[in-house]
Design an enzyme around this catalytic site. Structure first.
Site, PDB file in Angstrom:
ATOM      1  N   ASP A 245      83.331  37.043  45.141  1.00 14.90           N
ATOM      2  CA  ASP A 245      82.595  38.213  44.666  1.00 14.90           C
ATOM      3  C   ASP A 245      81.169  37.862  44.273  1.00 14.90           C
ATOM      4  OD1 ASP A 245      81.858  40.674  43.756  1.00 14.90           O
ATOM      5  OD2 ASP A 245      83.105  40.650  41.972  1.00 14.90           O
TER       6      ASP A 245
ATOM      7  N   ASP B  55      76.461  44.625  46.209  1.00 13.05           N
ATOM      8  CA  ASP B  55      77.713  44.160  45.615  1.00 13.05           C
ATOM      9  C   ASP B  55      78.849  44.116  46.629  1.00 13.05           C
ATOM     10  OD1 ASP B  55      79.678  43.511  43.713  1.00 13.05           O
ATOM     11  OD2 ASP B  55      80.077  45.619  43.295  1.00 13.05           O
TER      12      ASP B  55
END
Length: 508
Positions: A288, A81
């Site tokens: 993201d 992530d």
């Protein structure tokens, strides 16, 4: 996945094969991954209240790697992530396991069975994410490996309590670490940074620069890659442009950017017949990989919807319009100040179970940061330069053959500053129509960036049912969390079921 700032919509799993490695002569770490479709995860259970749901199921995905922890080693799969910065793994004895969710699918770490685990009782851990998932436990150290890469000495947390079935390997800026900007750090009034995964790779000598490049590949393909410390020039076309990160939280005392926020300088639509500029209002935008869909301020989404003759459906909670034909070449153009990244409209279109189509760009109310998730990122080659607080972008190139990898020493090789590098976002403003983003596009040869020729077949959603989440989300008291995910959560029902997050809209 972003700590408290971004809602995560994840469903499919991208797993890493066993040949990710450190190349001593080239000093970079290559982590290939493959895509696992949502259908491989099994059927979803029925909602406890019996309500039917409209589910956007096909695009959901996340990246995962398998780590070996402890002595003897225990294998766990964790989410990779860019929107967070800590490594944590689910611990044995989580009260949510068993009755609520299956914790064995991605593995749990039993620290009592590792003879080499060392707990750091003075460093508690608590992380909460925008989708309502959270993890609570404490930091420690143990023998840790990714394939042949020895990561022993890297601090990680063991979560004794979490409503997530998988852990997270955060590779964001260290200012996102919970020890610096998290709930515990704020309450205890003691903030500090430590070497998270990217910094650990650099300081251990595995890479020269704290930087990595992300290539998701075309949606129809089953593989992609992340290179820590290097760039693969074969994975993009045109010029690689560099833009600075913007510091959204300077007024709160942060001297440097906290997350991968950049300036989105305009938005447009390209068809076979014409180019349409929707807005040139500057917007802060988060890049993201932990977010599947794309989120834009409501005014920007309304401008795009109007150009598509789409109308807002209160029943669905989305803009609805006539499904484009399979040979439709319309693309959405994202302007970053002198260059564009083009993404097929099909990447932002989902077909419902009743045959209509919706615009899968989620509107956010108020002064909201745009979130450019995987539906955007798979059209770009992205280099995250953590040392210099910069991002380098180019149009992704698919179907390439031989790799052309170059190590990042101090700056990103072959990248040049974007024409509007210094013209960055400074204040929130409502997106208004006007301007022209199509007169400023430049590439290395002075021509317009080529629109990628990709399939525009519309993704189809499944009419299915799922279990209702019974957990209330805990909220992290981050100094960086000025933008909550409430506007996203009011539009979408984010429900956690075993190993899956479903974006859903309720039918009455």
């Amino acid at each position: 996945m972003k700590l408290q700032l971004a809602a995560v919509a994840t469903l499919a799993v991208l797993t890493s094969p066993a040949f990710g490695r450190v190349l001593p002569d080239g000093k970079y770490v290559k982590i290939p991954f493959t895509k696992k479709k949502n259908g491989d995860n099994g059927e979803l259970s029925k909602r406890s209240n019996g309500h039917e749901k409209f589910v956007l199921a096909n695009e959901q995905s996340f990246y995962s790697v398998e780590l070996a922890i402890g002595t003897p080693s225990q294998n766990l799969t964790v989410l990779l992530d860019t929107g967070s910065a800590d490594l944590w793994v689910p611990g044995k004895g989580n009260p949510y396991c068993g009755s609520v969710m299956d914790c064995d699918q991605y593995g749990v770490f039993d620290k009592t069975k590792s003879s080499t685990f060392k707990a750091n009782k003075s460093s508690p851990f608590y992380a909460a994410y925008g989708d309502g998932t959270y993890a609570e436990g404490a930091f420690g150290q143990d023998k840790l490996k990714y394939n042949e890469l020895d990561l022993s000495g890297l601090s990680f947390a063991v979560a004794n309590e979490s409503n997530s079935t998988f852990g997270v390997l955060g590779i964001g800026l260290s200012t996102l670490e919970v020890t610096y900007s998290g709930k515990v750090a704020i309450m205890d009034k003691r903030s500090y940074e430590y070497d998270n995964f990217p910094l650990f790779l650099k300081h251990s000598g595995a890479i020269d620069a704290t930087a990595y490049s992300l290539f998701l590949n075309d949606e129809s393909q089953s593989s992609g890659s992340i290179l820590f410390g290097a760039v693969d020039h074969s994975k993009y076309e045109g010029q690689l442009y560099t833009i600075p990160l913007v510091n959204l939280y300077k007024s709160q005392g942060y001297q440097h950017p906290v997350a991968f926020d950049v300036t989105l300088q305009g938005l447009g639509l390209q068809t076979d017949k014409r180019n349409i500029t929707l807005t040139t209002t500057k917007l802060p935008a988060l890049l993201d990989s932990g977010t599947t869909l794309t989120y834009l301020p409501s005014q920007a989404v309304a401008l795009l919807a109007k150009s598509l003759n789409a109308s807002y459906s209160k029943t669905l909670g989305y803009y609805e319009y006539t499904c484009p034909s399979s040979d439709n070449k319309t693309s959405v153009a994202f302007d970053f100040g002198g260059f564009r990244i083009n993404a097929p409209l099909s990447d932002f279109t989902m077909q419902t179970s009743v045959g209509t189509c919706v615009l899968a760009i989620i509107p956010q109310a108020g002064n909201a940061t745009a979130i450019l998730g995987d539906s955007f990122l798979r059209n770009a080659y992205v280099v995250y330069d953590l040392d210099n607080y910069e991002i380098s972008l180019a149009q992704a190139k698919y179907g390439t053959g031989k790799e052309n990898v170059e190590v990042i020493k101090s700056t990103v090789p072959s990248a040049i500053r974007a024409p509007s590098y210094n013209n960055t976002w400074s204040n929130y403003a409502s997106a208004t129509s006007g301007g022209n983003i199509f007169t400023t596009v430049r590439t290395f040869n002075g021509t317009s960036t080529a629109t990628t020729t990709r399939s525009t077949t519309t993704k189809k959603t499944n009419s299915t049912t799922t279990a209702k989440s019974t957990h209330k989300s805990k909220r992290a008291l981050q100094r960086a969390a000025t933008n909550s995910a409430s506007s996203i959560r009011s539009t979408l029902g984010l429900l956690l079921v075993p190993s899956l997050l479903i974006l859903s809209v309720f039918f009455s």
